[in-house]
Motif scaffolding. Structure first.
Motif, PDB file in Angstrom:
ATOM      1  N   ASP A   1       0.852  -1.183   0.000  1.00  0.00           N
ATOM      2  CA  ASP A   1       0.000   0.000   0.000  1.00  0.00           C
ATOM      3  C   ASP A   1       0.896   1.244   0.000  1.00  0.00           C
ATOM      4  OD1 ASP A   1      -1.723   2.035   0.484  1.00  0.00           O
ATOM      5  OD2 ASP A   1      -2.388   1.326   2.448  1.00  0.00           O
TER       6      ASP A   1
ATOM      7  N   SER B   1       0.297   4.251  -0.013  1.00  0.00           N
ATOM      8  CA  SER B   1      -0.079   5.382   0.832  1.00  0.00           C
ATOM      9  C   SER B   1       0.671   5.330   2.165  1.00  0.00           C
ATOM     10  CB  SER B   1      -1.597   5.414   1.056  1.00  0.00           C
ATOM     11  OG  SER B   1      -1.996   4.357   1.891  1.00  0.00           O
ATOM     12  N   LEU B   2       1.215   4.136   2.500  1.00  0.00           N
ATOM     13  CA  LEU B   2       2.025   4.040   3.718  1.00  0.00           C
ATOM     14  C   LEU B   2       3.269   4.920   3.612  1.00  0.00           C
ATOM     15  CD1 LEU B   2       1.933   0.219   4.519  1.00  0.00           C
ATOM     16  CD2 LEU B   2       0.516   2.032   5.451  1.00  0.00           C
TER      17      LEU B   2
ATOM     18  N   ALA C   1       2.231   8.352   4.268  1.00  0.00           N
ATOM     19  CA  ALA C   1       2.015   8.513   5.703  1.00  0.00           C
ATOM     20  C   ALA C   1       3.348   8.712   6.419  1.00  0.00           C
ATOM     21  CB  ALA C   1       1.278   7.305   6.269  1.00  0.00           C
TER      22      ALA C   1
ATOM     23  N   ASN D   1       7.689  -4.263   5.216  1.00  0.00           N
ATOM     24  CA  ASN D   1       6.445  -4.776   4.660  1.00  0.00           C
ATOM     25  C   ASN D   1       6.635  -5.634   3.412  1.00  0.00           C
ATOM     26  OD1 ASN D   1       4.107  -3.863   6.303  1.00  0.00           O
ATOM     27  ND2 ASN D   1       5.151  -1.920   6.033  1.00  0.00           N
TER      28      ASN D   1
ATOM     29  N   ASP E   1      -5.039 -13.814  12.298  1.00  0.00           N
ATOM     30  CA  ASP E   1      -5.336 -12.649  13.135  1.00  0.00           C
ATOM     31  C   ASP E   1      -6.412 -11.794  12.488  1.00  0.00           C
ATOM     32  OD1 ASP E   1      -3.441 -13.547  14.800  1.00  0.00           O
ATOM     33  OD2 ASP E   1      -1.936 -12.011  14.358  1.00  0.00           O
ATOM     34  N   ASN E   2      -6.294 -11.648  11.157  1.00  0.00           N
ATOM     35  CA  ASN E   2      -7.284 -10.862  10.433  1.00  0.00           C
ATOM     36  C   ASN E   2      -8.683 -11.392  10.662  1.00  0.00           C
ATOM     37  OD1 ASN E   2      -6.088  -8.740   9.169  1.00  0.00           O
ATOM     38  ND2 ASN E   2      -5.303 -10.005   7.491  1.00  0.00           N
TER      39      ASN E   2
ATOM     40  N   ALA F   1      -9.891 -10.608  14.055  1.00  0.00           N
ATOM     41  CA  ALA F   1     -10.240  -9.193  14.132  1.00  0.00           C
ATOM     42  C   ALA F   1     -11.596  -8.944  13.486  1.00  0.00           C
ATOM     43  CB  ALA F   1      -9.167  -8.356  13.437  1.00  0.00           C
TER      44      ALA F   1
ATOM     45  N   PHE G   1     -14.820  -7.429  15.246  1.00  0.00           N
ATOM     46  CA  PHE G   1     -15.444  -6.251  14.672  1.00  0.00           C
ATOM     47  C   PHE G   1     -16.943  -6.477  14.504  1.00  0.00           C
ATOM     48  CE2 PHE G   1     -16.454  -3.546  10.924  1.00  0.00           C
ATOM     49  CZ  PHE G   1     -16.324  -2.353  11.598  1.00  0.00           C
TER      50      PHE G   1
ATOM     51  N   GLU H   1     -18.594  -6.211  17.764  1.00  0.00           N
ATOM     52  CA  GLU H   1     -18.664  -4.816  18.158  1.00  0.00           C
ATOM     53  C   GLU H   1     -19.823  -4.121  17.455  1.00  0.00           C
ATOM     54  OE1 GLU H   1     -15.643  -1.643  17.122  1.00  0.00           O
ATOM     55  OE2 GLU H   1     -14.767  -2.597  18.878  1.00  0.00           O
TER      56      GLU H   1
ATOM     57  N   THR I   1      -7.720   5.636   4.163  1.00  0.00           N
ATOM     58  CA  THR I   1      -7.621   4.207   4.479  1.00  0.00           C
ATOM     59  C   THR I   1      -6.741   4.002   5.712  1.00  0.00           C
ATOM     60  OG1 THR I   1      -5.829   4.134   2.901  1.00  0.00           O
ATOM     61  CG2 THR I   1      -7.975   3.404   2.128  1.00  0.00           C
TER      62      THR I   1
ATOM     63  N   ALA J   1      -3.859   4.176   6.522  1.00  0.00           N
ATOM     64  CA  ALA J   1      -2.426   4.030   6.240  1.00  0.00           C
ATOM     65  C   ALA J   1      -1.624   3.731   7.499  1.00  0.00           C
ATOM     66  CB  ALA J   1      -1.878   5.279   5.527  1.00  0.00           C
ATOM     67  N   LEU J   2      -2.144   2.843   8.342  1.00  0.00           N
ATOM     68  CA  LEU J   2      -1.371   2.412   9.512  1.00  0.00           C
ATOM     69  C   LEU J   2      -0.295   1.448   9.035  1.00  0.00           C
ATOM     70  CD1 LEU J   2      -4.181   1.764  12.127  1.00  0.00           C
ATOM     71  CD2 LEU J   2      -2.879   3.840  11.714  1.00  0.00           C
ATOM     72  N   PHE J   3       0.860   1.473   9.703  1.00  0.00           N
ATOM     73  CA  PHE J   3       1.940   0.566   9.315  1.00  0.00           C
ATOM     74  C   PHE J   3       1.615  -0.833   9.818  1.00  0.00           C
ATOM     75  CE2 PHE J   3       4.148   4.752  10.055  1.00  0.00           C
ATOM     76  CZ  PHE J   3       4.059   5.132   8.729  1.00  0.00           C
ATOM     77  N   PRO J   4       1.401  -1.781   8.906  1.00  0.00           N
ATOM     78  CA  PRO J   4       0.908  -3.102   9.328  1.00  0.00           C
ATOM     79  C   PRO J   4       1.922  -3.884  10.165  1.00  0.00           C
ATOM     80  CG  PRO J   4       1.256  -3.037   6.946  1.00  0.00           C
ATOM     81  CD  PRO J   4       1.512  -1.666   7.446  1.00  0.00           C
TER      82      PRO J   4
ATOM     83  N   ASN K   1      -4.048  -5.134  12.013  1.00  0.00           N
ATOM     84  CA  ASN K   1      -5.029  -6.104  11.491  1.00  0.00           C
ATOM     85  C   ASN K   1      -5.864  -6.731  12.602  1.00  0.00           C
ATOM     86  OD1 ASN K   1      -3.121  -7.743  12.609  1.00  0.00           O
ATOM     87  ND2 ASN K   1      -2.515  -8.749  10.701  1.00  0.00           N
ATOM     88  N   MET K   2      -5.507  -6.468  13.864  1.00  0.00           N
ATOM     89  CA  MET K   2      -6.316  -6.968  14.970  1.00  0.00           C
ATOM     90  C   MET K   2      -7.301  -5.906  15.459  1.00  0.00           C
ATOM     91  SD  MET K   2      -5.719 -10.079  15.893  1.00  0.00           S
ATOM     92  CE  MET K   2      -6.009 -10.270  17.651  1.00  0.00           C
ATOM     93  N   LEU K   3      -7.258  -4.724  14.859  1.00  0.00           N
ATOM     94  CA  LEU K   3      -8.112  -3.635  15.323  1.00  0.00           C
ATOM     95  C   LEU K   3      -9.343  -3.491  14.426  1.00  0.00           C
ATOM     96  CD1 LEU K   3      -5.350  -0.939  15.945  1.00  0.00           C
ATOM     97  CD2 LEU K   3      -6.462  -2.356  17.667  1.00  0.00           C
ATOM     98  N   SER K   4     -10.446  -3.050  15.013  1.00  0.00           N
ATOM     99  CA  SER K   4     -11.640  -2.772  14.206  1.00  0.00           C
ATOM    100  C   SER K   4     -11.457  -1.436  13.491  1.00  0.00           C
ATOM    101  CB  SER K   4     -12.857  -2.711  15.109  1.00  0.00           C
ATOM    102  OG  SER K   4     -12.796  -1.545  15.900  1.00  0.00           O
ATOM    103  N   GLY K   5     -12.357  -1.154  12.575  1.00  0.00           N
ATOM    104  CA  GLY K   5     -12.272   0.086  11.804  1.00  0.00           C
ATOM    105  C   GLY K   5     -12.188   1.320  12.689  1.00  0.00           C
TER     106      GLY K   5
ATOM    107  N   GLN L   1     -11.222   1.532  15.786  1.00  0.00           N
ATOM    108  CA  GLN L   1      -9.963   1.591  16.543  1.00  0.00           C
ATOM    109  C   GLN L   1      -8.812   2.041  15.644  1.00  0.00           C
ATOM    110  OE1 GLN L   1     -10.043  -2.433  17.795  1.00  0.00           O
ATOM    111  NE2 GLN L   1     -11.306  -2.022  19.608  1.00  0.00           N
TER     112      GLN L   1
ATOM    113  N   ASP M   1     -19.207   2.271   9.569  1.00  0.00           N
ATOM    114  CA  ASP M   1     -20.660   2.233   9.412  1.00  0.00           C
ATOM    115  C   ASP M   1     -21.311   3.431  10.105  1.00  0.00           C
ATOM    116  OD1 ASP M   1     -21.795   1.188  12.178  1.00  0.00           O
ATOM    117  OD2 ASP M   1     -19.969   0.074  11.702  1.00  0.00           O
TER     118      ASP M   1
END
Lengths: 302, 385
Positions: free
Chosen positions: A181, A183-184, A187, A206, A288-289, A292, A296, A299, B96, B98-101, B145-149, B151, B178
């Protein structure tokens, strides 16, 4: 109860589905490998072949200084060529991933595969030799007055090795960069990183899995290279692969050839295990995905 | 919600001036066409427009990821165009995220501090301050990838704020979430803005988001700024037909001005509306020339609707029409009616529901109704964008 039976049945079914693969691998991989390992622990026959007696002489023979220097040469040539391959592949893959003509560039990388490797090596011989295209060009341009010795030395071995295995490095690195990605990088710049730092701190971590795969895919075949040093190398550029062939065909010391092969196999396996570990981490990330996603969903319900 | 007391003294940010910025793509497509605006210190300013209107391009130019073909951008009175993104005192919250995965939430937020090679103690203190601000304590050691949108969004905001920027740029930060979560985060974002006090530039295509949090909004379409104003001004006095249609719902018709006179602070005009086969009284904030070809607009919720045997309260400059309910749409707190007039034209009317007893007789399909609106509720807009 019903569930447990199902589970047991599905395990049996699973084995039966994978059995063709298992049989194929046993015949064409496990059996030959076992024979090589067995031969490496036997005594050599007088005119080739082996005598059915246990011996570790073949492994002791490896420590002959002549062989050791060849092993050392093989190691440094492979490491250097692999490193250069990776260094070329990263910018290449980056350009391919960002290009609009991606398919064309990808085809250009793959097409040489369709030509026999011997033919491609002979093409290089023509290109590099004293009377070859490159020297002729430089001479006719008046840049040099005497032909350069571009072939039958370490230089030509490294050059042709890099040429042969570059696609093996480009393809896995291209695959990860294509998924990267970008865009990283924006960022990272936005948060205060210079171009270089954002590459080191964000891009490299990455695309690590692709780089590891590329390392193994290029290092392993280079370490076992045979035809390249044979055809474009000089008197002193023999590599382990050439020793093995010599021991089988000329010196007829099969146990020694087998012991070198075992060493090569072990080195390769270490590489493969390393790659599998990296990719296992990726599988874990995918898992993990999933977790998550489920959290989600929960939640969202709340 | 957000514990705003945890953030230190608010900084006031900088004013951002965009001067005649033009950006052309591929030789002919004008993503931005001579755009100018001044965003005040500490303001919550929204760039609102449909997708592809150029709002994100403008944000990327301010952030430094793109540069204009002509024009200039100033933070306070210093031009920033020559500075690379990392040297600008702005930080961005990406669409999006753009967090560093490869980094945990904590390390994502710490990223800018690690680049500065600050010592562990300082890093931890500052990261924790922002982790608490966005309420991520529980999740700070998880990978993205363990966080919700929601978060992820909080991590992105904390990471963008930790450098204490003077301008925070937000590129549709809520679009991937949402609806319910979006509302909550929007309120939190507003609270964060109130406490941190820096200039926020918020890009969105969602008019309700922009209306609810912005101090001022710039409406952009086809690379041009159509109107800059407070949410109230934009909704009540749209400058062009596009703005009127884009913000909320409206009825809009061609009209010709027949007369126009001063009427208190505003101007009272009589306009001819061919679509309605009649003349309509309407007020406008500006005087209009007699004979001008304009658009007349009336918001559906400003039209009163009653069954036709009931009386419409009589007053001056009241526009009254009779019609038949073509399509009633019940949507909880309000009902929408599509009322067909005698000449076949359909007018949208929204009726806000009140308590059961005050709500009046129910209006149903095929009922004959009277619809009415006061002159002050209508508005005249320019025809062309």
């Amino acid at each position: 109860m019903g569930r447990r039976i199902d589970k047991k049945r599905s395990v049996i079914l699973g084995y039966s589905y994978s059995s063709p693969m298992g049989i194929w691998l046993s015949i064409f991989f496990v059996v030959p490998l076992s024979i090589i390992v067995a031969y490496s622990f036997m005594k050599k026959g007088l005119y080739g072949g082996v005598i059915n007696e246990f011996s570790i002489k073949a492994y002791k023979d490896i420590f002959n200084p002549n062989f050791l220097s060849t092993v050392w040469r093989t190691l440094w040539i492979s490491v250097l060529s692999t490193a250069i391959c990776i260094l070329i592949s990263i910018p290449c893959s980056y350009a391919m991933a960002r290009s609009k003509r991606q398919t064309l560039l990808l085809a250009l990388v793959i097409i040489p595969f369709w030509t026999n490797s011997l033919i491609r090596i002979y093409a290089w011989i023509n290109f590099l030799s004293t009377e070859g295209f490159f020297n002729n060009l430089l001479m006719s341009l008046g840049i040099i007055s005497e032909p350069l010795s571009l072939i039958y030395n370490h230089f030509s071995v490294i050059l042709v090795l890099i040429y042969m295995y570059l696609p093996f490095a480009i393809l896995p690195i291209f695959t990860v960069i294509d998924k990267f990605d970008f865009s990283l990088l924006d960022a990272a710049r936005d948060l205060g990183a210079t171009k270089f730092m954002s590459f080191i701190k964000v891009m490299i971590p990455n695309i690590k899995s692709g780089i590891t795969t590329a390392l193994v895919f290029t290092f392993i075949p280079m370490f076992g290279a045979y035809e390249v040093p044979l055809l474009v190398g000089g008197m002193d550029s023999a590599m382990v692969g050439n020793i093995i062939v010599d021991q089988v065909q000329k010196t007829r010391n099969w146990p020694l050839a087998a012991s070198f092969s075992v060493i090569l196999t072990i080195v390769s396996m270490i590489g493969v295990i390393w790659v599998m570990r990296t990719s296992r981490n990726e599988v874990k990330m995918k898992k993990d995905n999933k977790i998550a996603e489920e959290t989600f969903k929960k939640e969202a319900k709340v | 919600m957000v514990d705003v007391s945890l953030v230190s003294t608010p900084k006031k940010g900088v004013s951002v001036t965009v001067a005649n910025v033009t950006r052309v793509y591929g030789g002919s497509f004008k993503a931005l066409d001579d755009v100018s605006m001044k965003i005040e210190k500490g303001e919550f300013f929204s760039l609102l427009g449909p997708s592809g209107c150029g709002k994100t391009t403008l944000l990327r130019i301010i952030a430094g990821f793109d540069s204009p073909d002509s024009g200039d951008v100033f933070f306070d009175d210093k031009s920033i165009l020559s500075l690379p993104p990392e040297k600008r005192s702005s930080n961005t919250v990406f669409q999006t995220y753009a967090l560093f995965p490869h980094l945990t939430a904590y390390e994502n937020i710490a990223f800018p501090l690690r680049l500065k090679k600050l010592d562990e103690k300082t890093v931890d203190e500052r990261v924790m301050k922002y982790v608490r601000l966005v309420q991520l304590d529980e999740h700070m050691h998880k990978k993205p990838n363990m966080l919700s949108g929601g978060q992820k969004q909080r991590v992105a905001i904390a990471r963008a704020l930790i450098n204490e920027p003077s301008v925070l740029l937000l590129d549709e930060p809520l679009s991937a979430l949402d609806a319910k979560l979006r509302q909550n985060l929007l309120v939190e974002l507003d609270e964060i803005h109130d406490k941190v006090g820096v200039t926020f530039i918020y890009v969105t295509h969602d008019q309700s988001e922009a209306l609810s949090v912005s101090d001022r909004i710039a409406i952009i379409n086809h690379g041009k700024v159509l109107q800059i104003g407070t949410p109230y001004e934009i909704y009540e006095a749209p400058a062009t037909e596009f703005v009127a249609r884009f913000i909320g719902e409206t009825n809009i018709y061609d009209c010709t001005v027949l007369s126009c006179e001063q009427y208190g602070d505003e101007y009272m005009c009589l306009v001819d509306v061919p679509a309605l086969d009649t003349k309509v009284w309407v007020t406008d904030w500006d005087p209009q020339d007699v004979g001008a070809e304009l658009k007349f607009t009336i918001r559906p919720e400003k039209i009163q609707i009653v069954l036709s045997d009931e009386k419409v309260a009589h007053m001056d400059h009241l526009n009254v029409f009779k019609g038949i309910v073509d399509e009633p749409v019940y949507s909880g707190f309000q009902s929408k009616f599509y009322v067909k007039l005698a000449n076949g034209e359909t007018v949208k009317v929204f009726k806000q529901h009140s308590t059961f007893l005050d709500d009046g007789p129910e209006i149903e399909w095929k009922d004959s109704v009277s619809i009415a609106w006061r002159a002050v509720d209508g508005y005249l807009v320019k025809e062309k964008d």
